[in-house]
Design a protein around this motif. Structure first.
Motif, mmCIF file in Angstrom:
data_model
loop_
_atom_site.group_PDB
_atom_site.id
_atom_site.type_symbol
_atom_site.label_atom_id
_atom_site.label_comp_id
_atom_site.label_asym_id
_atom_site.label_seq_id
_atom_site.Cartn_x
_atom_site.Cartn_y
_atom_site.Cartn_z
ATOM 1 N N THR A 252 0.746 -1.323 -0.058
ATOM 2 C CA THR A 252 -0.028 -0.013 -0.096
ATOM 3 C C THR A 252 0.955 1.292 -0.187
ATOM 4 O OG1 THR A 252 -1.752 -1.036 1.063
ATOM 5 C CG2 THR A 252 -1.778 1.385 1.483
ATOM 6 N N LEU A 253 2.062 1.119 0.516
ATOM 7 C CA LEU A 253 2.975 2.348 0.670
ATOM 8 C C LEU A 253 3.926 2.504 -0.379
ATOM 9 C CD1 LEU A 253 3.958 2.160 4.463
ATOM 10 C CD2 LEU A 253 2.061 3.702 3.397
ATOM 11 N N ASP A 254 4.040 1.494 -1.137
ATOM 12 C CA ASP A 254 4.498 1.570 -2.592
ATOM 13 C C ASP A 254 3.867 2.380 -3.306
ATOM 14 O OD1 ASP A 254 5.875 0.851 -4.939
ATOM 15 O OD2 ASP A 254 6.623 -1.006 -4.178
ATOM 16 N N PRO A 255 4.632 3.320 -4.141
ATOM 17 C CA PRO A 255 4.283 4.263 -5.035
ATOM 18 C C PRO A 255 3.732 3.354 -6.428
ATOM 19 C CG PRO A 255 6.393 4.957 -4.487
ATOM 20 C CD PRO A 255 6.218 3.608 -3.892
ATOM 21 N N THR A 256 4.086 2.223 -6.621
ATOM 22 C CA THR A 256 3.893 1.478 -7.585
ATOM 23 C C THR A 256 2.401 0.487 -7.301
ATOM 24 O OG1 THR A 256 5.148 -0.476 -7.341
ATOM 25 C CG2 THR A 256 6.209 1.310 -8.756
ATOM 26 N N GLY A 257 2.320 0.566 -5.966
ATOM 27 C CA GLY A 257 0.924 0.052 -5.640
ATOM 28 C C GLY A 257 1.148 -1.472 -5.296
ATOM 29 N N LEU A 258 0.247 -2.295 -4.625
ATOM 30 C CA LEU A 258 0.337 -3.549 -4.276
ATOM 31 C C LEU A 258 0.138 -4.546 -5.176
ATOM 32 C CD1 LEU A 258 0.442 -5.620 -1.756
ATOM 33 C CD2 LEU A 258 -2.286 -5.537 -1.704
ATOM 34 N N ASP A 259 1.393 -5.518 -5.340
ATOM 35 C CA ASP A 259 1.408 -6.516 -6.271
ATOM 36 C C ASP A 259 0.523 -7.756 -5.855
ATOM 37 O OD1 ASP A 259 1.818 -8.728 -7.937
ATOM 38 O OD2 ASP A 259 3.854 -8.050 -8.206
ATOM 39 N N VAL A 260 -0.735 -7.674 -5.888
ATOM 40 C CA VAL A 260 -1.534 -8.673 -5.267
ATOM 41 C C VAL A 260 -0.939 -10.186 -5.401
ATOM 42 C CG1 VAL A 260 -3.924 -9.752 -4.658
ATOM 43 C CG2 VAL A 260 -3.592 -7.259 -5.041
ATOM 44 N N GLU A 261 -0.631 -10.538 -6.709
ATOM 45 C CA GLU A 261 -0.324 -11.909 -6.814
ATOM 46 C C GLU A 261 1.061 -12.424 -6.171
ATOM 47 O OE1 GLU A 261 -2.076 -13.962 -8.727
ATOM 48 O OE2 GLU A 261 -3.558 -12.687 -8.429
ATOM 49 N N ARG A 262 2.129 -11.330 -6.191
ATOM 50 C CA ARG A 262 3.358 -11.345 -5.555
ATOM 51 C C ARG A 262 2.875 -11.741 -3.866
ATOM 52 N NH1 ARG A 262 7.287 -8.211 -3.302
ATOM 53 N NH2 ARG A 262 9.458 -9.201 -3.177
ATOM 54 N N ALA A 263 1.913 -10.949 -3.472
ATOM 55 C CA ALA A 263 1.632 -10.814 -2.084
ATOM 56 C C ALA A 263 0.961 -12.252 -1.496
ATOM 57 C CB ALA A 263 0.750 -9.807 -1.595
ATOM 58 N N ARG A 264 0.294 -12.644 -2.684
ATOM 59 C CA ARG A 264 -0.522 -13.980 -2.213
ATOM 60 C C ARG A 264 0.486 -15.089 -2.427
ATOM 61 N NH1 ARG A 264 -4.887 -14.412 -6.689
ATOM 62 N NH2 ARG A 264 -5.165 -16.443 -5.547
ATOM 63 N N ARG A 265 1.497 -15.050 -3.392
ATOM 64 C CA ARG A 265 2.536 -16.065 -3.536
ATOM 65 C C ARG A 265 3.243 -16.332 -2.347
ATOM 66 N NH1 ARG A 265 7.413 -15.689 -4.961
ATOM 67 N NH2 ARG A 265 7.323 -13.842 -6.044
ATOM 68 N N LEU A 266 3.715 -15.282 -1.673
ATOM 69 C CA LEU A 266 4.618 -15.299 -0.533
ATOM 70 C C LEU A 266 4.035 -15.530 0.569
ATOM 71 C CD1 LEU A 266 6.578 -11.591 -1.111
ATOM 72 C CD2 LEU A 266 7.608 -14.000 -1.358
ATOM 73 N N ALA A 267 2.645 -15.175 1.001
ATOM 74 C CA ALA A 267 2.000 -15.903 2.109
ATOM 75 C C ALA A 267 1.677 -17.310 1.682
ATOM 76 C CB ALA A 267 0.612 -15.227 2.085
ATOM 77 N N TYR A 268 1.521 -18.009 0.393
ATOM 78 C CA TYR A 268 1.321 -19.353 0.252
ATOM 79 C C TYR A 268 2.494 -20.024 0.551
ATOM 80 C CZ TYR A 268 -2.979 -18.468 -2.929
ATOM 81 O OH TYR A 268 -4.095 -18.062 -3.256
ATOM 82 N N GLU A 269 3.715 -19.459 0.232
ATOM 83 C CA GLU A 269 4.896 -20.207 0.439
ATOM 84 C C GLU A 269 4.996 -20.431 2.045
ATOM 85 O OE1 GLU A 269 7.913 -17.812 -1.604
ATOM 86 O OE2 GLU A 269 7.262 -18.543 -3.402
ATOM 87 N N TYR A 270 4.663 -19.334 2.703
ATOM 88 C CA TYR A 270 4.836 -19.601 4.381
ATOM 89 C C TYR A 270 4.042 -20.541 4.725
ATOM 90 C CZ TYR A 270 4.195 -18.326 9.263
ATOM 91 O OH TYR A 270 4.216 -18.636 10.401
#
Length: 218
Positions: free
Chosen positions: A169-187
């Motif tokens: 959300t704080l990133d100027p380019t916006g939230l990369d939803v797919e990447r965020a989901r992938r990282l959470a899946y990996e956890y």
């Protein structure tokens, strides 16, 4: 608490106007007059039904939290089986649902988090939401690991979800939803695989032979 009696459509209209005003000017400058202008209503209506800006902010966050619960529950209800991994992924997907990651909603979430440290009604909402997430995750992890491990895994996943959302959300380019989901899946995969490996090792480890008993002679 907001008064009852307002039509659902008008209520939703005011909530959307609140998020637009926060998106446009930030919480401090999202005045009742600005919100009323976005909604096309008089400031008196906001004061009558919500008691002012604080009441409207609370109502707005309640609606966002309701949308979040629906996003999670609908995904879990659609699952064909009771697989733990699938349900954990459904929780992750719900937290990164479109209803939670739009620019106006994201800025409202940030304003809510900041305000919850100073306003008791908002602090209660934040505490309830946080406990609900941890509880749901812990219940799912508990299906396949001991309670203490499930609590740690749940706390870690909740922190990861919040952290990925916040940084995106704080990133100027916006939230990369797919990447965020992938990282959470990996956890999730790591936690489940680690526990499965530990369980197999415990099962396969040979039992120690009983110590021999030497015969004594009298």
């Amino acid at each position: 608490m907001p008064k009852v009696g307002m039509e659902p459509i008008r209520r939703r209209q005011l909530i959307q106007a609140t998020m637009q005003a926060i998106d446009e000017a930030g919480l401090a400058d999202a005045t009742v007059a600005r919100i009323a202008r976005h909604a096309g209503v008089s400031t008196g209506i906001i004061s009558h039904y919500f008691g002012g800006k604080d009441g409207l902010m609370e109502a707005t966050m309640r609606q966002i939290l309701t949308d979040l619960r629906s996003a999670v529950s609908e995904r879990r209800a659609a699952l064909a089986d009771d697989d733990v991994r699938s349900h954990l992924r459904a929780v992750i997907d719900g937290n990164f649902d479109r209803s939670q990651v739009s620019q106006s909603v994201s800025k409202t979430w940030l304003a809510f988090w900041a305000s919850s440290m100073h306003r008791i009604p908002l602090e209660r909402l934040q505490r309830v939401n946080d406990r609900r997430l941890i509880s749901n995750l812990c219940a799912l992890f508990r299906r396949c690991m001991p309670l203490n491990e499930a609590r740690d895994a749940a706390a870690g996943l909740a922190a990861l979800i919040d952290g990925l959302w916040l940084r995106g959300t704080l990133d100027p380019t916006g939230l990369d939803v797919e990447r965020a989901r992938r990282l959470a899946y990996e956890y999730v995969d790591y936690q489940l695989t680690r526990h499965m490996a530990a369980s197999l090792n415990a099962t396969d480890s040979p039992t120690s032979p009983e110590p021999s008993k030497e015969r004594t002679h009298g």
